[in-house]
Design a protein around this motif. Sequence first.
Motif, PDB file in Angstrom:
ATOM      1  N   GLY A  68      34.477  43.351  37.409  1.00  0.00           N
ATOM      2  CA  GLY A  68      35.903  43.627  37.258  1.00  0.00           C
ATOM      3  C   GLY A  68      36.801  42.853  38.211  1.00  0.00           C
ATOM      4  O   GLY A  68      37.892  43.304  38.555  1.00  0.00           O
ATOM      5  N   GLU A  69      36.362  41.673  38.624  1.00  0.00           N
ATOM      6  CA  GLU A  69      37.210  40.827  39.468  1.00  0.00           C
ATOM      7  C   GLU A  69      37.675  39.609  38.683  1.00  0.00           C
ATOM      8  O   GLU A  69      37.007  39.183  37.742  1.00  0.00           O
ATOM      9  CB  GLU A  69      36.422  40.355  40.697  1.00  0.00           C
ATOM     10  CG  GLU A  69      36.049  41.480  41.649  1.00  0.00           C
ATOM     11  CD  GLU A  69      35.030  41.031  42.674  1.00  0.00           C
ATOM     12  OE1 GLU A  69      35.245  41.320  43.861  1.00  0.00           O
ATOM     13  OE2 GLU A  69      34.012  40.416  42.285  1.00  0.00           O
ATOM     14  N   ARG A 108      36.816  35.229  44.248  1.00  0.00           N
ATOM     15  CA  ARG A 108      36.923  36.392  43.365  1.00  0.00           C
ATOM     16  C   ARG A 108      37.863  37.399  43.997  1.00  0.00           C
ATOM     17  O   ARG A 108      37.720  37.714  45.185  1.00  0.00           O
ATOM     18  CB  ARG A 108      35.545  37.026  43.154  1.00  0.00           C
ATOM     19  CG  ARG A 108      34.652  36.229  42.227  1.00  0.00           C
ATOM     20  CD  ARG A 108      33.252  36.797  42.202  1.00  0.00           C
ATOM     21  NE  ARG A 108      32.662  36.730  43.541  1.00  0.00           N
ATOM     22  CZ  ARG A 108      31.519  37.313  43.873  1.00  0.00           C
ATOM     23  NH1 ARG A 108      30.839  38.012  42.989  1.00  0.00           N
ATOM     24  NH2 ARG A 108      31.046  37.206  45.102  1.00  0.00           N
ATOM     25  N   PRO A 128      40.159  41.257  43.273  1.00  0.00           N
ATOM     26  CA  PRO A 128      40.370  42.379  42.349  1.00  0.00           C
ATOM     27  C   PRO A 128      41.476  42.040  41.347  1.00  0.00           C
ATOM     28  O   PRO A 128      42.445  41.354  41.697  1.00  0.00           O
ATOM     29  CB  PRO A 128      40.804  43.518  43.274  1.00  0.00           C
ATOM     30  CG  PRO A 128      40.239  43.163  44.615  1.00  0.00           C
ATOM     31  CD  PRO A 128      40.262  41.660  44.681  1.00  0.00           C
ATOM     32  N   VAL A 129      41.329  42.514  40.112  1.00  0.00           N
ATOM     33  CA  VAL A 129      42.276  42.176  39.049  1.00  0.00           C
ATOM     34  C   VAL A 129      43.707  42.549  39.441  1.00  0.00           C
ATOM     35  O   VAL A 129      44.650  41.765  39.223  1.00  0.00           O
ATOM     36  CB  VAL A 129      41.854  42.853  37.725  1.00  0.00           C
ATOM     37  CG1 VAL A 129      42.992  42.810  36.702  1.00  0.00           C
ATOM     38  CG2 VAL A 129      40.615  42.163  37.163  1.00  0.00           C
ATOM     39  N   GLN A 158      45.048  42.679  42.326  1.00  0.00           N
ATOM     40  CA  GLN A 158      45.563  41.732  43.312  1.00  0.00           C
ATOM     41  C   GLN A 158      45.928  40.399  42.658  1.00  0.00           C
ATOM     42  O   GLN A 158      46.953  39.789  42.991  1.00  0.00           O
ATOM     43  CB  GLN A 158      44.505  41.521  44.397  1.00  0.00           C
ATOM     44  CG  GLN A 158      45.007  40.702  45.583  1.00  0.00           C
ATOM     45  CD  GLN A 158      43.881  40.372  46.560  1.00  0.00           C
ATOM     46  OE1 GLN A 158      42.889  41.097  46.646  1.00  0.00           O
ATOM     47  NE2 GLN A 158      44.026  39.279  47.293  1.00  0.00           N
ATOM     48  N   TYR A 214      40.556  47.343  33.980  1.00  0.00           N
ATOM     49  CA  TYR A 214      40.012  46.821  35.237  1.00  0.00           C
ATOM     50  C   TYR A 214      40.813  47.268  36.454  1.00  0.00           C
ATOM     51  O   TYR A 214      40.503  46.882  37.578  1.00  0.00           O
ATOM     52  CB  TYR A 214      39.985  45.288  35.211  1.00  0.00           C
ATOM     53  CG  TYR A 214      39.135  44.734  34.103  1.00  0.00           C
ATOM     54  CD1 TYR A 214      37.746  44.776  34.184  1.00  0.00           C
ATOM     55  CD2 TYR A 214      39.713  44.177  32.967  1.00  0.00           C
ATOM     56  CE1 TYR A 214      36.959  44.273  33.159  1.00  0.00           C
ATOM     57  CE2 TYR A 214      38.932  43.668  31.937  1.00  0.00           C
ATOM     58  CZ  TYR A 214      37.563  43.720  32.042  1.00  0.00           C
ATOM     59  OH  TYR A 214      36.776  43.221  31.033  1.00  0.00           O
ATOM     60  N   LEU A 215      41.871  48.058  36.203  1.00  0.00           N
ATOM     61  CA  LEU A 215      42.735  48.462  37.309  1.00  0.00           C
ATOM     62  C   LEU A 215      42.337  49.841  37.799  1.00  0.00           C
ATOM     63  O   LEU A 215      42.141  50.752  36.998  1.00  0.00           O
ATOM     64  CB  LEU A 215      44.205  48.468  36.861  1.00  0.00           C
ATOM     65  CG  LEU A 215      44.741  47.120  36.363  1.00  0.00           C
ATOM     66  CD1 LEU A 215      46.160  47.268  35.831  1.00  0.00           C
ATOM     67  CD2 LEU A 215      44.693  46.088  37.473  1.00  0.00           C
ATOM     68  N   PRO A 216      42.240  50.015  39.115  1.00  0.00           N
ATOM     69  CA  PRO A 216      41.808  51.297  39.670  1.00  0.00           C
ATOM     70  C   PRO A 216      42.840  52.402  39.474  1.00  0.00           C
ATOM     71  O   PRO A 216      42.498  53.547  39.289  1.00  0.00           O
ATOM     72  CB  PRO A 216      41.595  50.997  41.163  1.00  0.00           C
ATOM     73  CG  PRO A 216      42.435  49.789  41.419  1.00  0.00           C
ATOM     74  CD  PRO A 216      42.485  49.019  40.154  1.00  0.00           C
TER      75      PRO A 216
END
Lengths: 216, 216
Positions: free
Chosen positions: B64-65, B158, B160-161, B163, B192-194
């Motif tokens: 998920g990055e 890589r 996080p999405v 970011q 993919y977002l927390p």
Amino acid sequence: MGLKEQKPNGVQAGWKFLGTETRFESGVFRLREDSVELDGGKQIDYAYLERAPAVIVVPITTAGEMVLIKQYRYAVDEWCLEVPAGGTHDSGGASLEEVARKELREEAGASARSLTYVECFYAAASLSDEKSHVFLAEGVELSKELWTEASETIEVQRVPVAQAIKMARNGAIKTGPCALAILLCESRLSSYLPEAPDSLATAVAEGDGCDSGSGV
Amino acid sequence: MGLKEQKPNGVQAGWKFLGTETRFESGVFRLREDSVELDGGKQIDYAYLERAPAVIVVPITTAGEMVLIKQYRYAVDEWCLEVPAGGTHDSGGASLEEVARKELREEAGASARSLTYVECFYAAASLSDEKSHVFLAEGVELSKELWTEASETIEVQRVPVAQAIKMARNGAIKTGPCALAILLCESRLSSYLPEAPDSLATAVAEGDGCDSGSGV
């Protein structure tokens, strides 16, 4: 051919400038071809455009609508929905903000109460040194008159801000730098949205059926 | 000089093609200058680039990055954070998806489980006929090897999405077409977002201090 155009970061990246030639020049850009020695000794010729910085203006009226212009673009033979934009090549030393106000006036027949500098980006980093500077124009008022150049054929449209953002997201605004300029302004536009702006982020992209098939 | 390159929409817009000359040609683009008679009889010379379509790939790993590449760009003399992209000029009839997979492999050393066609846009409608086609690559796996060309100096990162989206919005990704490609994918990235993706839309743009002063 001197070595006076050695690029500081290029040296660090192992790109050694050997010389340059101007291949074409217009009032709008210069096409140059540099001879460069890469790390390891390989020599290449790298052709790219020198262009003055550009401004892109995202105009919001006092009624909270975005002003879009529909313009015939010869290179792609299509009418494109855009926001006002232009180069600083003929600005005679005017500031970016002054050029932004000029483009707003000439292409949309509009004036703005306030201009806010938002962001800049490279239009095409592999091909050109052009930097695009984005301004948000607020309190925009339209007049009836445009001061377009002979090669500009323009229609002015006003759309709700939420719809304009959606159009930038779903491909209805096909001129990439204009779509990006609108999206770079998005976080500053929430006061113009009737509902939570968040619903836009999850809106399904609609697109307009670009051919993505095989064989190009 | 024949009239065989009359543009259909141009005729309707009052642009009459008179002739064309090739001013420069490389493996990557052709610079042509057209003589055009505008509505009202004024003649102009319009110089623009013919370029093959390009692909831009937004790669998301199985973890998920987003995969970003840091690349030295000679035209702007800067290291730019981008996503893999490239032209189809040397693709030998391969489909856009095949070229997208090739760029992903060559520039990021990566392969993807699935590619989804997202949208297309014009990179620079006033200057070039280039169309950029955006693909979302999911289930991406990185290897250690890159197949870069001699003029490509690349580092793979890589992030996080969430970011990466923020970086596209706040100017940290300075290559415009890459930033736009990421934002055109945003509506497809919510899984993919927390947290709620909506917090991103209202995040304050940070920028990196582009010079917006007077006199350019």
